[in-house]
Every structure is written in C-alpha cells, then in structure tokens.
Write an enzyme that holds these catalytic residues in place. Structure first.
Site, PDB file in Angstrom:
ATOM      1  N   ILE A  83       0.809  -1.029   0.064  1.00 51.35           N
ATOM      2  CA  ILE A  83       0.173  -0.051   0.144  1.00 51.35           C
ATOM      3  C   ILE A  83       0.913   1.254  -0.077  1.00 51.35           C
ATOM      4  CG2 ILE A  83      -1.849   1.155   1.104  1.00 51.35           C
ATOM      5  CD1 ILE A  83      -2.645  -1.376   2.432  1.00 51.35           C
TER       6      ILE A  83
ATOM      7  N   ASP B 221      12.121   2.576   5.048  1.00 55.78           N
ATOM      8  CA  ASP B 221      11.562   1.507   5.055  1.00 55.78           C
ATOM      9  C   ASP B 221      12.862   0.588   5.358  1.00 55.78           C
ATOM     10  OD1 ASP B 221      10.905  -1.216   3.902  1.00 55.78           O
ATOM     11  OD2 ASP B 221       8.962  -0.089   3.122  1.00 55.78           O
TER      12      ASP B 221
ATOM     13  N   THR C 235      12.118  -5.336   4.861  1.00 54.65           N
ATOM     14  CA  THR C 235      12.106  -6.624   5.161  1.00 54.65           C
ATOM     15  C   THR C 235      11.402  -7.539   3.898  1.00 54.65           C
ATOM     16  OG1 THR C 235       9.546  -6.525   5.391  1.00 54.65           O
ATOM     17  CG2 THR C 235      10.861  -5.861   7.150  1.00 54.65           C
TER      18      THR C 235
ATOM     19  N   ASP D 265      15.015   1.298  10.176  1.00 55.53           N
ATOM     20  CA  ASP D 265      14.016   0.558  11.038  1.00 55.53           C
ATOM     21  C   ASP D 265      13.300   1.616  12.080  1.00 55.53           C
ATOM     22  OD1 ASP D 265      12.825  -1.164  12.719  1.00 55.53           O
ATOM     23  OD2 ASP D 265      14.484  -2.584  12.770  1.00 55.53           O
TER      24      ASP D 265
ATOM     25  N   THR E  79      -6.426  -1.108  10.547  1.00 54.03           N
ATOM     26  CA  THR E  79      -6.909  -2.228   9.689  1.00 54.03           C
ATOM     27  C   THR E  79      -8.481  -2.476  10.431  1.00 54.03           C
ATOM     28  OG1 THR E  79      -6.789  -4.619   9.688  1.00 54.03           O
ATOM     29  CG2 THR E  79      -5.616  -3.635  11.343  1.00 54.03           C
ATOM     30  N   ASP E  80      -9.217  -3.067   9.908  1.00 46.80           N
ATOM     31  CA  ASP E  80     -10.480  -3.309  10.431  1.00 46.80           C
ATOM     32  C   ASP E  80     -10.380  -4.333  11.257  1.00 46.80           C
ATOM     33  OD1 ASP E  80     -10.031  -5.380   8.421  1.00 46.80           O
ATOM     34  OD2 ASP E  80     -12.100  -5.067   7.482  1.00 46.80           O
ATOM     35  N   GLU E  81      -9.340  -5.249  11.220  1.00 45.71           N
ATOM     36  CA  GLU E  81      -9.156  -6.664  11.951  1.00 45.71           C
ATOM     37  C   GLU E  81      -9.019  -6.127  13.434  1.00 45.71           C
ATOM     38  OE1 GLU E  81      -6.479  -9.588  10.822  1.00 45.71           O
ATOM     39  OE2 GLU E  81      -7.119  -9.184   8.517  1.00 45.71           O
TER      40      GLU E  81
ATOM     41  N   TYR F 205      -1.132 -10.574  15.119  1.00 49.52           N
ATOM     42  CA  TYR F 205      -1.214  -9.285  14.081  1.00 49.52           C
ATOM     43  C   TYR F 205      -2.263  -8.099  14.698  1.00 49.52           C
ATOM     44  CZ  TYR F 205      -2.567  -6.432  10.260  1.00 49.52           C
ATOM     45  OH  TYR F 205      -2.865  -5.138   9.293  1.00 49.52           O
TER      46      TYR F 205
ATOM     47  N   LYS G 279      -1.587  -4.342  16.003  1.00 51.16           N
ATOM     48  CA  LYS G 279      -2.084  -3.046  15.377  1.00 51.16           C
ATOM     49  C   LYS G 279      -2.997  -2.140  16.366  1.00 51.16           C
ATOM     50  CE  LYS G 279      -1.749  -1.702  11.567  1.00 51.16           C
ATOM     51  NZ  LYS G 279      -0.851  -0.859  11.113  1.00 51.16           N
TER      52      LYS G 279
ATOM     53  N   ASN H 287      -7.152  -4.974   1.084  1.00 47.52           N
ATOM     54  CA  ASN H 287      -6.830  -4.197  -0.052  1.00 47.52           C
ATOM     55  C   ASN H 287      -6.503  -5.378  -1.005  1.00 47.52           C
ATOM     56  OD1 ASN H 287      -5.396  -1.009   0.478  1.00 47.52           O
ATOM     57  ND2 ASN H 287      -7.019  -2.077   1.921  1.00 47.52           N
TER      58      ASN H 287
HETATM   59  P1  NAD Z   1       3.291  -4.940   3.503  1.00 44.36           P
HETATM   60  O1  NAD Z   1       3.640  -6.069   4.193  1.00 44.36           O
HETATM   61  O2  NAD Z   1       3.324  -5.080   1.824  1.00 44.36           O
HETATM   62  O3  NAD Z   1       4.210  -3.746   3.722  1.00 44.36           O
HETATM   63  C1  NAD Z   1       5.064  -3.314   4.835  1.00 44.36           C
HETATM   64  C2  NAD Z   1       6.071  -2.444   4.515  1.00 44.36           C
HETATM   65  O4  NAD Z   1       6.821  -1.962   5.901  1.00 44.36           O
HETATM   66  C3  NAD Z   1       7.342  -3.220   3.771  1.00 44.36           C
HETATM   67  O5  NAD Z   1       7.789  -2.150   2.728  1.00 44.36           O
HETATM   68  C4  NAD Z   1       8.344  -3.437   5.139  1.00 44.36           C
HETATM   69  O6  NAD Z   1       9.798  -3.309   4.462  1.00 44.36           O
HETATM   70  C5  NAD Z   1       8.123  -2.361   5.886  1.00 44.36           C
HETATM   71  N1  NAD Z   1       8.464  -2.543   7.286  1.00 44.36           N
HETATM   72  C6  NAD Z   1       8.350  -3.611   8.144  1.00 44.36           C
HETATM   73  N2  NAD Z   1       9.107  -3.351   9.195  1.00 44.36           N
HETATM   74  C7  NAD Z   1       9.461  -2.336   9.174  1.00 44.36           C
HETATM   75  C8  NAD Z   1      10.291  -1.489  10.355  1.00 44.36           C
HETATM   76  N3  NAD Z   1      10.715  -2.232  11.568  1.00 44.36           N
HETATM   77  N4  NAD Z   1      10.607  -0.497   9.887  1.00 44.36           N
HETATM   78  C9  NAD Z   1      10.458   0.220   8.622  1.00 44.36           C
HETATM   79  N5  NAD Z   1       9.804  -0.571   7.744  1.00 44.36           N
HETATM   80  C10 NAD Z   1       9.364  -1.616   8.006  1.00 44.36           C
HETATM   81  O7  NAD Z   1       2.033  -4.257   4.026  1.00 44.36           O
HETATM   82  P2  NAD Z   1       0.793  -3.582   3.507  1.00 44.36           P
HETATM   83  O8  NAD Z   1      -0.224  -4.494   3.078  1.00 44.36           O
HETATM   84  O9  NAD Z   1       1.197  -2.612   2.448  1.00 44.36           O
HETATM   85  O10 NAD Z   1       0.165  -2.845   4.688  1.00 44.36           O
HETATM   86  C11 NAD Z   1       0.535  -1.202   4.923  1.00 44.36           C
HETATM   87  C12 NAD Z   1      -0.078  -0.890   6.189  1.00 44.36           C
HETATM   88  O11 NAD Z   1      -1.469  -0.903   5.990  1.00 44.36           O
HETATM   89  C13 NAD Z   1       0.139  -1.709   7.344  1.00 44.36           C
HETATM   90  O12 NAD Z   1       0.180  -0.965   8.554  1.00 44.36           O
HETATM   91  C14 NAD Z   1      -1.025  -2.663   7.693  1.00 44.36           C
HETATM   92  O13 NAD Z   1      -1.632  -3.052   8.724  1.00 44.36           O
HETATM   93  C15 NAD Z   1      -2.154  -1.864   6.966  1.00 44.36           C
HETATM   94  N6  NAD Z   1      -3.292  -2.290   6.162  1.00 44.36           N
HETATM   95  C16 NAD Z   1      -3.160  -3.103   5.382  1.00 44.36           C
HETATM   96  C17 NAD Z   1      -4.325  -3.532   4.505  1.00 44.36           C
HETATM   97  C18 NAD Z   1      -4.255  -4.811   3.497  1.00 44.36           C
HETATM   98  O14 NAD Z   1      -5.130  -5.387   3.324  1.00 44.36           O
HETATM   99  N7  NAD Z   1      -2.968  -5.014   3.032  1.00 44.36           N
HETATM  100  C19 NAD Z   1      -5.625  -3.180   5.080  1.00 44.36           C
HETATM  101  C20 NAD Z   1      -5.561  -2.417   6.332  1.00 44.36           C
HETATM  102  C21 NAD Z   1      -4.506  -1.835   6.492  1.00 44.36           C
HETATM  103  O1  DAU Z   2      -8.741  -6.645   6.999  1.00 45.10           O
HETATM  104  C1  DAU Z   2      -7.605  -6.014   6.583  1.00 45.10           C
HETATM  105  C2  DAU Z   2      -6.415  -7.009   6.892  1.00 45.10           C
HETATM  106  O2  DAU Z   2      -6.470  -7.673   5.514  1.00 45.10           O
HETATM  107  C3  DAU Z   2      -5.153  -6.449   6.768  1.00 45.10           C
HETATM  108  O3  DAU Z   2      -4.907  -5.668   8.063  1.00 45.10           O
HETATM  109  C4  DAU Z   2      -3.887  -7.523   6.691  1.00 45.10           C
HETATM  110  O4  DAU Z   2      -2.754  -6.708   6.715  1.00 45.10           O
HETATM  111  C5  DAU Z   2      -4.060  -8.255   5.461  1.00 45.10           C
HETATM  112  O5  DAU Z   2      -2.966  -9.145   5.396  1.00 45.10           O
HETATM  113  C6  DAU Z   2      -5.579  -8.789   5.268  1.00 45.10           C
HETATM  114  O6  DAU Z   2      -5.501  -9.740   6.137  1.00 45.10           O
HETATM  115  P1  DAU Z   2      -6.232 -11.315   5.828  1.00 45.10           P
HETATM  116  O7  DAU Z   2      -5.986 -12.244   6.823  1.00 45.10           O
HETATM  117  O8  DAU Z   2      -7.819 -10.910   5.634  1.00 45.10           O
HETATM  118  O9  DAU Z   2      -5.694 -11.315   4.235  1.00 45.10           O
HETATM  119  P2  DAU Z   2      -5.235 -12.824   3.665  1.00 45.10           P
HETATM  120  O10 DAU Z   2      -4.983 -12.403   2.098  1.00 45.10           O
HETATM  121  O11 DAU Z   2      -4.199 -13.426   4.356  1.00 45.10           O
HETATM  122  O12 DAU Z   2      -6.448 -13.586   3.848  1.00 45.10           O
HETATM  123  C7  DAU Z   2      -7.489 -13.085   3.211  1.00 45.10           C
HETATM  124  C8  DAU Z   2      -8.742 -14.543   3.451  1.00 45.10           C
HETATM  125  O13 DAU Z   2      -8.354 -15.535   2.676  1.00 45.10           O
HETATM  126  C9  DAU Z   2      -8.562 -14.875   4.832  1.00 45.10           C
HETATM  127  O14 DAU Z   2     -10.146 -15.134   5.385  1.00 45.10           O
HETATM  128  C10 DAU Z   2      -8.029 -16.328   4.839  1.00 45.10           C
HETATM  129  C11 DAU Z   2      -7.858 -16.759   3.483  1.00 45.10           C
HETATM  130  N1  DAU Z   2      -6.886 -17.386   2.883  1.00 45.10           N
HETATM  131  C12 DAU Z   2      -5.874 -16.699   2.866  1.00 45.10           C
HETATM  132  C13 DAU Z   2      -4.542 -17.337   2.308  1.00 45.10           C
HETATM  133  C14 DAU Z   2      -3.413 -16.807   2.163  1.00 45.10           C
HETATM  134  C15 DAU Z   2      -7.277 -18.468   2.454  1.00 45.10           C
HETATM  135  O15 DAU Z   2      -8.451 -19.072   2.482  1.00 45.10           O
HETATM  136  N2  DAU Z   2      -6.172 -19.191   1.636  1.00 45.10           N
HETATM  137  C16 DAU Z   2      -4.860 -18.633   1.496  1.00 45.10           C
HETATM  138  O16 DAU Z   2      -3.936 -19.266   0.921  1.00 45.10           O
END
Ligand code: NAD
Ligand code: DAU
Length: 350
Positions: free
Chosen positions: A14, A36, A39, A64, A132-134, A157, A161, A187
């Site tokens: 994101i 960043d 990782t 970091d 996050t909504d989690e 996780y 958060k 997302n």
């Molecule tokens: P991601 O895992 O793709 O990216 C995380 C980034 O943070 C990476 O570039 C990693 O190198 C960096 N990072 C990790 N630890 C670090 C540290 N100690 N210092 C500096 N950088 C560090 O994550 P994402 O999916 O892009 O999510 C970004 C944010 O959005 C997170 O805070 C996550 O909780 C939140 N979020 C994600 C989703 C989703 O669906 N992916 C939904 C809602 C909220």
């Molecule tokens: O809701 C927001 C969150 O969405 C973010 O805060 C997290 O950073 C992001 O990782 C995501 O969490 P989820 O656990 O919902 O995402 P994931 O893609 O891991 O899984 C989505 C759903 O699919 C979940 O119900 C678990 C299921 N799943 C996931 C994987 C990887 C499967 O059934 N099979 C799989 O292999």
C-alpha cells in the site's frame, strides 16, 4: 501546508501505491521521504522509475522504525512535518507462526515514531496512522464495524495493530499531537506480495497449482482496490478532523471461495487453454487458520458523510485490472517469487 511527508513502509504494497498516487495523481507539491527497513515485504522495485522522475521530490532512507536514533536523524535532516505511517508486519499467518516481529515493529516501532514526532512537534502538522478493520474482531452474519465498535482483536497481528492504534490515540489525548487514524478493510491491486489471498490465487492459478482455501471458504472479507484506499488516506490527511478515526471499506463483501472462483473464471476467459479443465478444479480446501475471523464488514458512512469519499472501483473492474497487472508484470513476479529481489537489496543496501 504539508511540505516534507515521511512515509513509513513505502516499499510495501500500500505504501508504494500511496507514494505513486501522491506524486503522480495529486497536486501535492512537497517532498516525500520514504523510510523502509526492506523486510521480505519491502521491495524498492515497487517504486521503479519514481526516483528518476521525481528526483527533487522523492528520497529513500533504509531504516528501521525501531531505531530511535535513526528516526531522530531523519526527522532533523529532512525537516519532517507530516507522517503517514504504513510500516508494519502485515500478514496474519506469519503473526501466528512467529509474533515477535509484530510486537517489535507494530507496537514498539509505532511508539518510537510517536516519541520522535513528539520531540519534533514544533514543526509537526499531522501523524496519520494506517490501521486495519481486524482490530474490531469478527462479525456474525449481520452488522458492520463502525468507528464506535469495541476493539476485540483475535490474532497477534490484529492485537499488535490495536495496541498501536491505542498509542496513537493516547498521544493525541495526552500530548495533543495532531493525529488521524484510518481502519481499512482488505486491499488488493498492483504490487501486493503473493502471500496474500488474491495475488497468491492469481499466480497459482496461472501455473495450475492447487488453490488452498482455508476451512470451507465461507469467511467473508470486504475488498477495496488499493488506489481507492490511497485516495481515502490523502483525503483524511487533508480534511479529516484531528484526533478522529475513519473507517474505510469497499462495500464489497465476498466469501473467500467466491473470490477464488471469480479469479479462476476471469483467468479462464482471459487465457483460455484448449483441452485444459476449468481452473476452479484447482481449488483445494485446507486446514483452517487458527482463530480465523469469520466476517469483516465496514460501515464507512462517517468518511462518506464528512469528506464525500466513496470507492471508485467495483470488484469486477478492480480484479480485472489486478489480474492484468500480474499478467503483464511477469518479471516483477519472477523476481519476487524466486527471492531475487532480496539479492538485489543486499547488493545495493547491504
Ligand atoms: P506490506 O507488508 O506489503 O508492507 C509493509 C512495509 O513495511 C514493507 O515495505 C516493510 O519493509 C516495511 N517495514 C516492516 N517493518 C518495518 C520496520 N521495522 N521499519 C521500517 N519499515 C518496516 O504491508 P501492506 O499490506 O502494504 O500494509 C501497509 C499498512 O496498511 C500496514 O500498517 C497494515 O497493517 C495496513 N493495512 C493493510 C491492509 C491490507 O489489506 N494489506 C488493510 C488495512 C490496513
Ligand atoms: O482486513 C484487513 C487485513 O487484510 C489487513 O489488516 C492485513 O494486513 C491483510 O493481510 C489482510 O488480512 P487477511 O488475513 O484478511 O488477508 P489474507 O490475504 O491473508 O487472507 C484473506 C482471506 O483469505 C482470509 O479469510 C484467509 C483466507 N486465505 C488466505 C490465504 C493466504 C485462504 O483461504 N487461503 C490462503 O492461502
């Protein structure tokens, strides 16, 4: 005016989309400092071309957020006035296998960032925290999370958060640090690391590998195209009320099994292979995730009512764009899947 925005985690999924959005699609005229740690989830290639195209307005710092001295240096050197905090360990399954890094980065790292922001408060305009909504836990068949829903995180996780959200709120209440918080649903879109459901299923289905669906596939997520999330964050940063939390959602609740079936059907249509069975036949039900939240749904009427935001992308258009992006970016996919991007990082950044 926001001049020097520190984006943490800008090489992740994101964060990199947000930096591209800000530089390429908004009228923001200041500078972005991308901090960043790189990782496994951080890939500078997600921002390929940006440093050349925006040489005067984009800076990368490998650091970091757990390293307070580095944060202080970066705040001083780049005169940070605004923070958009994405950096986190983000994958639920990894938090179950090993929670340590989640506590370090998501809790301690956020605390360090808040403390550094407090030390530089004279210049500080905003600390935006991306969450996050989690944090709200799991829903049954009815209802949706609002900003008033009580926190009930169920995984390491989401607990980490939740802790970070509480710290951000406390810094507003106690120290009057200008903050906003957003809690967003799942997302999907370009540059997502293929451990998450949607890219994993696209890439496995392309290679005709099994598609592992946890449990019976009935768990429901609310999907949001990443660019819509970025637009919502930018709106909140500009016009959101300080000290407030805003929910962001996609209005697209889907059971996981349905998501995977839709991906299979789209791929069958885009890439038909004569004689090959439908990709749905690759779906394999596997052992469920421990503590697997059953349903998430987001009520984002506050964001819509106060700031006029709604998602632009439907799931149909968003998933089509996403599938085509992964099809067209085979080199990115190969480097990420083979781990080659990590060798590149080591060679360039040590
Ligand atoms: P991601 O895992 O793709 O990216 C995380 C980034 O943070 C990476 O570039 C990693 O190198 C960096 N990072 C990790 N630890 C670090 C540290 N100690 N210092 C500096 N950088 C560090 O994550 P994402 O999916 O892009 O999510 C970004 C944010 O959005 C997170 O805070 C996550 O909780 C939140 N979020 C994600 C989703 C989703 O669906 N992916 C939904 C809602 C909220
Ligand atoms: O809701 C927001 C969150 O969405 C973010 O805060 C997290 O950073 C992001 O990782 C995501 O969490 P989820 O656990 O919902 O995402 P994931 O893609 O891991 O899984 C989505 C759903 O699919 C979940 O119900 C678990 C299921 N799943 C996931 C994987 C990887 C499967 O059934 N099979 C799989 O292999």
């Amino acid at each position: 005016m926001m001049q020097n925005i520190l984006v943490t985690g800008g090489c992740g999924f994101i964060g990199s989309n947000f930096i591209r959005y800000l530089l390429e699609e908004t009228d923001f005229a200041g500078r972005i400092i991308n901090l960043d740690k790189l990782t496994y989830a951080g890939n500078p290639e997600n921002l390929a071309g940006i440093d050349e195209k925006f040489a005067q307005r984009y800076v990368f710092q490998k650091a970091d957020i757990c390293d307070r001295a580095e944060l202080q240096r970066i705040f001083r050197e780049f005169q940070i006035d605004t923070i958009c905090h994405f950096a986190a360990e983000s994958h639920v399954d990894r938090s179950i296998a090993g929670p340590d890094a989640f506590i370090q980065t998501n809790v301690i790292g956020t605390f360090n960032l808040l403390e550094t922001a407090r030390e530089h408060r004279d210049r500080l305009r905003l600390f935006h925290h991306v969450s996050t909504d989690e944090v709200f836990g799991s829903l049954g068949k009815e209802g949706a999370f609002t900003e008033a829903t009580a926190y009930k995180p169920n995984s390491p996780y989401s607990a980490s958060k939740a802790a970070s959200d509480h710290l951000v709120r406390a810094y507003y209440k106690t120290y009057n640090i200008p903050v906003t918080i957003s809690n967003c649903s799942n997302n999907y879109g370009p540059y997502q690391f293929p451990e998450k459901l949607i890219p994993l299923m696209i890439l496995n289905a392309l290679e005709r590998k099994p598609l592992p669906v946890y449990g019976d596939g009935s768990n429901v997520r609310d999907w949001l195209y990443v660019r819509d999330h970025c637009a919502a964050i930018w709106l909140i940063m500009n016009r959101g009320r300080r000290g407030e939390t805003y929910n962001i959602g996609g209005d697209t609740e889907l059971p996981n099994l349905r998501v995977v079936q839709l991906i299979c059907d789209r791929l069958d249509a885009i890439l038909p292979e004569s004689g090959a069975p439908p990709r749905r036949e690759l779906i394999t039900f596997v052992k469920d995730r421990p503590g697997h939240d059953w349903r998430y749904a987001i009520d984002f009427s506050k964001l819509r009512g106060e700031l006029g935001w709604t998602p632009a992308e439907s799931f149909e258009t968003g998933i089509d764009k996403t599938i085509r992006w992964y099809l067209e970016r085979r080199e990115w996919v190969e480097r990420v899947k083979s781990g080659e991007y990590q060798n590149w990082i080591k060679a360039h950044y040590g």
